[in-house]
Design a protein around this motif. Structure first.
Motif, PDB file in Angstrom:
ATOM      1  N   ASN A 246     101.983  27.125   8.393  1.00 26.78           N
ATOM      2  CA  ASN A 246     100.809  27.979   8.272  1.00 26.78           C
ATOM      3  C   ASN A 246      99.745  27.460   9.239  1.00 26.78           C
ATOM      4  O   ASN A 246      99.178  26.381   9.029  1.00 26.78           O
ATOM      5  N   ALA A 247      99.491  28.201  10.283  1.00 26.17           N
ATOM      6  CA  ALA A 247      98.599  27.735  11.348  1.00 26.17           C
ATOM      7  C   ALA A 247      97.216  27.375  10.823  1.00 26.17           C
ATOM      8  O   ALA A 247      96.569  26.451  11.321  1.00 26.17           O
ATOM      9  N   SER A 248      96.749  28.096   9.832  1.00 24.33           N
ATOM     10  CA  SER A 248      95.398  27.864   9.315  1.00 24.33           C
ATOM     11  C   SER A 248      95.324  26.706   8.339  1.00 24.33           C
ATOM     12  O   SER A 248      94.279  26.058   8.224  1.00 24.33           O
ATOM     13  N   ALA A 249      96.414  26.427   7.652  1.00 24.52           N
ATOM     14  CA  ALA A 249      96.351  25.493   6.530  1.00 24.52           C
ATOM     15  C   ALA A 249      97.041  24.156   6.764  1.00 24.52           C
ATOM     16  O   ALA A 249      96.822  23.223   6.004  1.00 24.52           O
ATOM     17  N   ASP A 250      97.874  24.042   7.798  1.00 20.29           N
ATOM     18  CA  ASP A 250      98.705  22.845   7.947  1.00 20.29           C
ATOM     19  C   ASP A 250      97.921  21.576   8.256  1.00 20.29           C
ATOM     20  O   ASP A 250      98.418  20.477   8.037  1.00 20.29           O
ATOM     21  N   GLN A 251      96.725  21.714   8.825  1.00 20.31           N
ATOM     22  CA  GLN A 251      95.898  20.571   9.230  1.00 20.31           C
ATOM     23  C   GLN A 251      96.579  19.730  10.314  1.00 20.31           C
ATOM     24  O   GLN A 251      96.359  18.524  10.419  1.00 20.31           O
ATOM     25  N   SER A 252      97.398  20.365  11.104  1.00 22.14           N
ATOM     26  CA  SER A 252      98.042  19.655  12.195  1.00 22.14           C
ATOM     27  C   SER A 252      97.108  19.566  13.398  1.00 22.14           C
ATOM     28  O   SER A 252      96.042  20.179  13.431  1.00 22.14           O
ATOM     29  N   ARG A 253      97.517  18.814  14.369  1.00 22.28           N
ATOM     30  CA  ARG A 253      96.740  18.692  15.605  1.00 22.28           C
ATOM     31  C   ARG A 253      96.722  20.010  16.363  1.00 22.28           C
ATOM     32  O   ARG A 253      95.784  20.322  17.076  1.00 22.28           O
ATOM     33  N   ASP A 254      97.789  20.776  16.175  1.00 19.42           N
ATOM     34  CA  ASP A 254      97.988  22.009  16.918  1.00 19.42           C
ATOM     35  C   ASP A 254      98.350  23.107  15.926  1.00 19.42           C
ATOM     36  O   ASP A 254      99.245  22.924  15.105  1.00 19.42           O
ATOM     37  N   PRO A 255      97.695  24.273  15.958  1.00 23.37           N
ATOM     38  CA  PRO A 255      97.986  25.315  14.972  1.00 23.37           C
ATOM     39  C   PRO A 255      99.412  25.850  15.013  1.00 23.37           C
ATOM     40  O   PRO A 255      99.894  26.376  14.016  1.00 23.37           O
ATOM     41  N   LEU A 256     100.092  25.709  16.149  1.00 30.26           N
ATOM     42  CA  LEU A 256     101.436  26.283  16.272  1.00 30.26           C
ATOM     43  C   LEU A 256     102.541  25.326  15.842  1.00 30.26           C
ATOM     44  O   LEU A 256     103.672  25.751  15.605  1.00 30.26           O
ATOM     45  N   PHE A 257     102.229  24.038  15.752  1.00 29.56           N
ATOM     46  CA  PHE A 257     103.264  23.048  15.466  1.00 29.56           C
ATOM     47  C   PHE A 257     102.764  22.024  14.456  1.00 29.56           C
ATOM     48  O   PHE A 257     101.636  21.535  14.555  1.00 29.56           O
ATOM     49  N   ARG A 258     103.633  21.682  13.507  1.00 32.48           N
ATOM     50  CA  ARG A 258     103.349  20.512  12.681  1.00 32.48           C
ATOM     51  C   ARG A 258     103.540  19.249  13.513  1.00 32.48           C
ATOM     52  O   ARG A 258     102.866  18.243  13.300  1.00 32.48           O
ATOM     53  N   THR A 259     104.474  19.295  14.440  1.00 32.24           N
ATOM     54  CA  THR A 259     104.764  18.158  15.318  1.00 32.24           C
ATOM     55  C   THR A 259     105.009  18.650  16.731  1.00 32.24           C
ATOM     56  O   THR A 259     105.819  19.539  16.944  1.00 32.24           O
ATOM     57  N   ARG A 260     104.277  18.082  17.692  1.00 34.51           N
ATOM     58  CA  ARG A 260     104.649  18.130  19.096  1.00 34.51           C
ATOM     59  C   ARG A 260     105.114  16.730  19.472  1.00 34.51           C
ATOM     60  O   ARG A 260     104.817  15.761  18.761  1.00 34.51           O
ATOM     61  N   PRO A 261     105.854  16.557  20.568  1.00 36.89           N
ATOM     62  CA  PRO A 261     106.442  15.253  20.878  1.00 36.89           C
ATOM     63  C   PRO A 261     105.408  14.123  20.940  1.00 36.89           C
ATOM     64  O   PRO A 261     104.338  14.267  21.553  1.00 36.89           O
TER      65      PRO A 261
END
Length: 451
Positions: free
Chosen positions: A348-363
């Motif tokens: 969920n792009a809005s809710a995941d709190q990741s660094r990037d809205p499209l990915f939970r993990t980038r390399p």
């Protein structure tokens, strides 16, 4: 060893800040056992974390980085070509179960394996429902799972697995045994018995039906933990049985918020990797809470020490925690590491709190040293630094303000990656489209916000 699937650090009663989760049996285990506040999975999602646990090795050694493929998410939004993923542990890896077998233990797997076609080829004498896939199509019989016969219509899989565990222990209890209980729950699909689910639908702090079903699954899992513990007591085994309770990664944040931790499953912020861990051994391990940072790779060398297994010729990345467990000795200071040269798309792009809205993990890679948590992301070669002692939620990136600390930590990180031969993706993805990425991000944020 009970390993619950996708159970977040905040999803057990003794850590719950939401007032929702009811886990009296796990809470009782915590009260009577050694509870780690800063315990970590070896990865932020299922297969790689289990590979670290069962091999005692960090991911770059066995190549299990994710649940395939490593090219998750829209190709036009990935700047790099990620490293290929290895799906299973190779035959030359001596699993924890094989270690127990060599020491004369009979071994049983009850539930999710996810590291090969059949755990009986990887160290288990007995297997119920474990195979290569990571979750069942349904938790209600008929299950249509290999290595388990269907029960009566409507039988609940965690109940069945627990009955299988109890029956097996009753049959083998005159010899040393290793019972590995990786409940498929609380992984999706979200399914629970209606009566328990209804209780949570009526709960004032429940956000929606998914949240209610998840909370019901947690309670039903806890009930089965209680069944196992009561059976050990009734069979007069409790005083001579070491019990470990943990999870394979953080919870899915779009289902269950991991506050005060940031992020959730698939993210290398604390919400994705910090997990519950309780170790109980009556009269041998003193009940207490411990803030030592530990990781599931530590369990292999620790259990080797407990059962006097010679693992001196094996490459193990964890530390022997037995002096800490049994004698309350301070563990020698060391760094913890995670490496993920892959992509994992957002829930969920809005809710995941990741660094990037499209990915939970980038390399990238992460590490913890004392109170410091360092993130290094490969696409833009950017570092993030957090003081977990004062900022458990990883809200304030201190990298720009404390360059000396970043420099020192990054040297350690680079040295570790070199020593372990950790691959770093550098090849540019020719399909990457920055304009598409911007527009796609905007679209996903507006879509998810409307959920």
């Amino acid at each position: 060893m009970i390993v619950v699937d996708d159970l977040g650090w905040a999803d057990v009663g003794y850590n719950d800040h939401s007032g929702v989760f009811q886990t009296p049996n796990i809470d009782a285990l915590s009260t009577k056992g050694l509870t780690f506040t800063d315990a970590y999975a070896g990865a932020a999602n299922c297969a790689p974390s289990r590979a670290v646990l069962m091999s005692g090795q960090y991911s770059p050694r066995h190549g299990v980085y994710t649940v395939s493929p490593s090219t998750r998410g829209n190709a036009k939004t990935r700047k790099l070509i990620p490293e290929p993923n290895t799906n299973d542990l190779e035959d030359d890896v001596i699993t924890m179960a094989e270690m127990f077998q060599k020491q004369g233990y009979t071994t049983g797997n009850f539930g999710k394996w996810h590291l090969g076609l059949d755990p009986k080829t990887q160290g288990f004498d007995h297997n119920v429902a474990g195979y290569q896939k990571g979750h069942p199509k349904t938790y209600f019989s008929p299950y249509n799972l290999p290595f388990i016969t269907d029960g009566p219509d409507g039988e609940y899989l965690p109940d069945r697995l627990t009955s299988e565990v109890i029956d097996w222990i009753s049959a083998v209890k005159e010899q040393p045994f290793f019972a590995y209980i990786p409940f498929y729950t609380v992984h999706t699909p979200l399914e629970a018995t209606e009566s328990v689910k209804q209780k949570y639908l009526d709960h004032p702090l429940i956000r929606n039906e998914r949240h209610a079903t998840f909370a019901a699954m947690v309670e039903l899992m806890d009930i089965n933990v209680g069944r196992i513990m009561r059976s050990l007591e009734q069979q007069k085994l409790l005083d001579n049985t070491l019990v470990i309770f943990t999870s394979d990664n953080g919870g899915i944040r779009s289902i269950s918020y991991q506050d005060p931790l940031r992020g959730g499953k698939g993210s290398y912020y604390e919400g994705g990797t910090r997990v519950p861990l309780v170790v109980s051994f009556p009269n041998r391990i003193a009940p207490r809470t411990d803030a030592t940072p530990v990781i599931n790779a530590d369990l292999y060398p620790t259990l080797a020490s407990v059962i006097n297994a010679d693992v001196s010729k094996q490459t193990l990345d964890g530390s022997d925690l037995s002096p800490l467990w049994f004698d309350n000795k301070t563990l020698e200071k060391r760094n913890l590491y995670w490496h993920f040269p892959i992509y994992l798309q957002a829930y969920n792009a809005s809710a995941d709190q990741s660094r990037d809205p499209l990915f939970r993990t980038r390399p990238g890679s992460t590490m913890r040293q004392g109170k410091w948590k360092l993130h290094h992301y490969f696409e833009d070669n950017v570092f993030e630094l957090y003081d977990l002692e004062n900022d458990l939620g990883e809200h304030v990136n201190l990298a720009a303000y404390l360059p000396k600390i970043v420099n020192n930590l990054s040297k350690d990180l680079n040295s570790w990656r070199t020593a372990i031969n950790a691959p770093i993706p550098t090849e540019l993805n020719p399909k990457f489209d920055p304009e598409f990425t911007l527009n796609h991000t905007n679209k996903k944020l507006l879509q998810d916000k409307g959920r």
